[in-house]
Design a protein around this motif. Structure first.
Motif, PDB file in Angstrom:
ATOM      1  N   GLY A  54       4.954  -5.003  -5.442  1.00  0.00           N
ATOM      2  CA  GLY A  54       3.944  -3.999  -5.789  1.00  0.00           C
ATOM      3  C   GLY A  54       3.102  -3.610  -4.591  1.00  0.00           C
ATOM      4  N   ASP A  55       2.706  -4.596  -3.792  1.00  0.00           N
ATOM      5  CA  ASP A  55       1.921  -4.315  -2.579  1.00  0.00           C
ATOM      6  C   ASP A  55       2.735  -3.479  -1.596  1.00  0.00           C
ATOM      7  N   ALA A  56       4.019  -3.785  -1.476  1.00  0.00           N
ATOM      8  CA  ALA A  56       4.875  -3.013  -0.571  1.00  0.00           C
ATOM      9  C   ALA A  56       5.001  -1.567  -1.054  1.00  0.00           C
ATOM     10  N   GLU A  58       2.742   0.112  -2.610  1.00  0.00           N
ATOM     11  CA  GLU A  58       1.469   0.801  -2.368  1.00  0.00           C
ATOM     12  C   GLU A  58       1.091   0.846  -0.882  1.00  0.00           C
ATOM     13  N   TYR A  59       1.863   0.219  -0.028  1.00  0.00           N
ATOM     14  CA  TYR A  59       1.537   0.125   1.395  1.00  0.00           C
ATOM     15  C   TYR A  59       1.308   1.517   2.001  1.00  0.00           C
ATOM     16  N   GLY A  60       0.193   1.660   2.690  1.00  0.00           N
ATOM     17  CA  GLY A  60      -0.131   2.898   3.395  1.00  0.00           C
ATOM     18  C   GLY A  60      -0.771   3.969   2.535  1.00  0.00           C
ATOM     19  N   GLU A  61      -0.857   3.749   1.230  1.00  0.00           N
ATOM     20  CA  GLU A  61      -1.430   4.761   0.337  1.00  0.00           C
ATOM     21  C   GLU A  61      -2.942   4.914   0.503  1.00  0.00           C
ATOM     22  N   LYS A  62      -3.631   3.842   0.914  1.00  0.00           N
ATOM     23  CA  LYS A  62      -5.090   3.899   1.105  1.00  0.00           C
ATOM     24  C   LYS A  62      -5.467   4.977   2.109  1.00  0.00           C
ATOM     25  N   ALA A  63      -4.632   5.174   3.126  1.00  0.00           N
ATOM     26  CA  ALA A  63      -4.924   6.148   4.173  1.00  0.00           C
ATOM     27  C   ALA A  63      -4.950   7.571   3.629  1.00  0.00           C
ATOM     28  N   LYS A  64      -4.321   7.817   2.502  1.00  0.00           N
ATOM     29  CA  LYS A  64      -4.267   9.157   1.912  1.00  0.00           C
ATOM     30  C   LYS A  64      -5.462   9.461   1.012  1.00  0.00           C
ATOM     31  N   CYS A  65      -6.314   8.453   0.775  1.00  0.00           N
ATOM     32  CA  CYS A  65      -7.441   8.608  -0.145  1.00  0.00           C
ATOM     33  C   CYS A  65      -8.563   9.448   0.477  1.00  0.00           C
ATOM     34  N   ARG A  66      -9.188  10.244  -0.371  1.00  0.00           N
ATOM     35  CA  ARG A  66     -10.343  11.034   0.061  1.00  0.00           C
ATOM     36  C   ARG A  66     -11.602  10.190  -0.072  1.00  0.00           C
ATOM     37  N   THR A  73      -4.094   4.468  -5.503  1.00  0.00           N
ATOM     38  CA  THR A  73      -3.509   3.155  -5.211  1.00  0.00           C
ATOM     39  C   THR A  73      -4.360   2.019  -5.790  1.00  0.00           C
ATOM     40  N   ASP A  74      -5.682   2.205  -5.848  1.00  0.00           N
ATOM     41  CA  ASP A  74      -6.546   1.197  -6.483  1.00  0.00           C
ATOM     42  C   ASP A  74      -6.247   1.095  -7.974  1.00  0.00           C
ATOM     43  N   ILE A  75      -6.033   2.245  -8.609  1.00  0.00           N
ATOM     44  CA  ILE A  75      -5.684   2.276 -10.032  1.00  0.00           C
ATOM     45  C   ILE A  75      -4.340   1.580 -10.254  1.00  0.00           C
ATOM     46  N   ASP A  76      -3.375   1.902  -9.412  1.00  0.00           N
ATOM     47  CA  ASP A  76      -2.047   1.284  -9.529  1.00  0.00           C
ATOM     48  C   ASP A  76      -2.126  -0.229  -9.353  1.00  0.00           C
ATOM     49  N   GLN A  77      -2.878  -0.689  -8.362  1.00  0.00           N
ATOM     50  CA  GLN A  77      -3.011  -2.133  -8.115  1.00  0.00           C
ATOM     51  C   GLN A  77      -3.697  -2.823  -9.298  1.00  0.00           C
ATOM     52  N   TYR A  78      -4.694  -2.163  -9.879  1.00  0.00           N
ATOM     53  CA  TYR A  78      -5.388  -2.713 -11.051  1.00  0.00           C
ATOM     54  C   TYR A  78      -4.397  -2.885 -12.209  1.00  0.00           C
ATOM     55  N   ASN A  79      -3.611  -1.841 -12.488  1.00  0.00           N
ATOM     56  CA  ASN A  79      -2.642  -1.909 -13.584  1.00  0.00           C
ATOM     57  C   ASN A  79      -1.536  -2.916 -13.293  1.00  0.00           C
ATOM     58  N   ASN A  80      -1.148  -3.049 -12.038  1.00  0.00           N
ATOM     59  CA  ASN A  80      -0.178  -4.074 -11.656  1.00  0.00           C
ATOM     60  C   ASN A  80      -0.725  -5.466 -11.943  1.00  0.00           C
TER      61      ASN A  80
END
Length: 124
Positions: A54-56, A58-66, A73-80
């Motif tokens: 799951g971490d792999a 989401e890797y690099g998705e934080k950089a796309k956040c406004r 990616t935070d939502i996805d990690q929470y649901n994971n």
């Protein structure tokens, strides 16, 4: 950590769940897909391997956040995380075994994921 060939093939198949269109809203789709995917991986390969996969994903998705906005990616990690916790319960795990033995594990997790979403237990 090595999953071996057979488990890598299985993980690859389950990962196709991420492209499914499950519900009527994008929020519900994303929450249910991540729940089903992570619960399935946790059930078959264990929580540690599932978390790493799951971490792999989401890797690099934080950089796309406004800045100042909730990041997908935070939502996805929470649901994971919710899915891994769900599978850690012995009762839930026994239910998953019951449905898996009948070839209906994904359908069972779809039902549970949608119920958790409706009850606000999965992030939107």
């Amino acid at each position: 950590m090595s999953l071996g060939y057979a488990r890598c093939v299985m993980v690859s198949c389950f990962s196709q769940i991420l492209v499914w269109r499950i519900g009527t809203s994008e929020s519900r789709n994303n929450a249910a897909r991540h729940f089903i995917w992570m619960a399935t991986l946790t059930y078959f390969v264990g929580a540690t391997a599932a978390q790493r996969l799951g971490d792999a994903h989401e890797y690099g998705e934080k950089a796309k956040c406004r800045p100042g906005r909730r990041c997908d990616t935070d939502i996805d990690q929470y649901n994971n995380r919710k899915a891994r916790i769900f599978v850690s319960s012995s009762w839930n795990r026994s239910q998953m075994t019951y449905w898996n033995n009948r070839g209906l594990l994904i359908q069972y997790l779809h039902k549970i994921g949608n119920w958790l979403y409706d009850q606000n237990h999965l992030a939107r």
